[in-house]
Design an enzyme around this catalytic site. Structure first.
Site, PDB file in Angstrom:
ATOM      1  N   VAL A  25     -42.468 -97.151  33.648  1.00  0.00           N
ATOM      2  CA  VAL A  25     -43.901 -97.185  33.331  1.00  0.00           C
ATOM      3  C   VAL A  25     -44.713 -97.595  34.560  1.00  0.00           C
ATOM      4  CG1 VAL A  25     -45.669 -98.417  32.014  1.00  0.00           C
ATOM      5  CG2 VAL A  25     -43.620 -97.599  30.863  1.00  0.00           C
ATOM      6  N   SER A  55     -18.598 -96.652  31.077  1.00  0.00           N
ATOM      7  CA  SER A  55     -18.836 -96.463  32.505  1.00  0.00           C
ATOM      8  C   SER A  55     -18.765 -97.785  33.259  1.00  0.00           C
ATOM      9  CB  SER A  55     -20.196 -95.797  32.718  1.00  0.00           C
ATOM     10  OG  SER A  55     -20.430 -95.569  34.093  1.00  0.00           O
ATOM     11  N   ALA A  60     -15.629-101.320  36.822  1.00  0.00           N
ATOM     12  CA  ALA A  60     -15.031-102.640  37.021  1.00  0.00           C
ATOM     13  C   ALA A  60     -13.543-102.514  37.317  1.00  0.00           C
ATOM     14  CB  ALA A  60     -15.264-103.509  35.787  1.00  0.00           C
ATOM     15  N   ARG A  81     -34.230 -93.505  39.499  1.00  0.00           N
ATOM     16  CA  ARG A  81     -34.231 -92.495  40.561  1.00  0.00           C
ATOM     17  C   ARG A  81     -35.645 -91.976  40.746  1.00  0.00           C
ATOM     18  NH1 ARG A  81     -29.471 -88.666  39.842  1.00  0.00           N
ATOM     19  NH2 ARG A  81     -28.395 -90.575  40.495  1.00  0.00           N
ATOM     20  N   GLU A 143     -30.586-100.733  40.504  1.00  0.00           N
ATOM     21  CA  GLU A 143     -30.546 -99.920  41.718  1.00  0.00           C
ATOM     22  C   GLU A 143     -31.619 -98.844  41.642  1.00  0.00           C
ATOM     23  OE1 GLU A 143     -26.998 -98.131  44.249  1.00  0.00           O
ATOM     24  OE2 GLU A 143     -27.516 -96.803  42.581  1.00  0.00           O
TER      25      GLU A 143
END
Length: 211
Positions: A25, A55, A60, A81, A143
């Protein structure tokens, strides 16, 4: 590896989902401000996702991360992204993110200036984002990848192939991926050469749509 300490994965992943939605946002708000002022927006569009339980556990296991260290040692459970039209836009977005006060940048990796050996190019940031959960604030890692559309096309294909070959590509396929990465880089360079004309055309087109 320790026994799995997480009993409620929905609760574990919820703050990451909230971080992704809030960041989307806010980033879309930046894009909107540029466009409302009839300026070229360095952000073309934004996507986001949260890794699934499967995932997270797979990563891990591959990286030998203890299951009580997931929050600290897996930096991309939450992922954003940001797509840009031009390489120059990537650097503009990086400046915009550095100027923000609502999160802390903890890691930066510039694979645009210093591409990976595979040909991969993108700008990575890991940010620590505070999420309000009831009366408490929980800081989670997210990330952020910033790349052009050409970079993203190559990376998406390479990512799919990597799942099949686990990075051990046949020699001919590896050579083709390198050539494709070079072609994507050349496309970005060519687009940078005509970016002013493209930006002017986009402003003209936007004005025509308003009338």
């Amino acid at each position: 590896m320790k026994n799995e300490p997480i009993t409620d994965w929905n609760a574990f992943l919820a703050p990451y989902g909230q971080a992704v939605e809030e960041l989307k946002v806010k980033l879309k708000g930046i894009r909107k401000q540029y466009r409302e002022n009839n300026n070229h927006a360095p952000i073309e569009f934004i996507t986001g996702r949260v890794k699934t339980k499967e995932s997270v556990l797979e990563k891990a296991e591959i990286r030998e991360i203890s299951l009580d260290r997931l929050e600290e040692d897996i930096q991309d459970i939450a992922g954003i992204r940001i797509m840009c039209q031009f390489v120059e836009d990537i650097h503009e977005v990086v400046k915009l993110l550095h100027a923000r006060k609502d999160f802390e940048i903890v890691i930066e990796r510039d694979y645009v200036t210093n591409k990976k050996e595979s040909g991969y190019r993108s700008y990575h940031m890991v940010v620590e984002y505070p999420v309000q959960r009831g009366m408490d604030v929980k800081k989670v890692l997210c990330e952020i990848q910033i790349r052009t559309l050409a970079m993203n096309f190559w990376a998406t294909i390479e990512h799919s192939l990597n799942y099949k070959y686990r990075g051990e590509y046949p020699e001919e396929l590896h050579a083709r991926l390198i050539r494709a990465a070079e072609a994507a880089s050349l496309l970005d360079k060519e687009m940078s050469e005509i970016r002013e004309e493209v930006k002017e055309a986009q402003v003209y087109f936007a004005d025509k749509k308003k009338n």
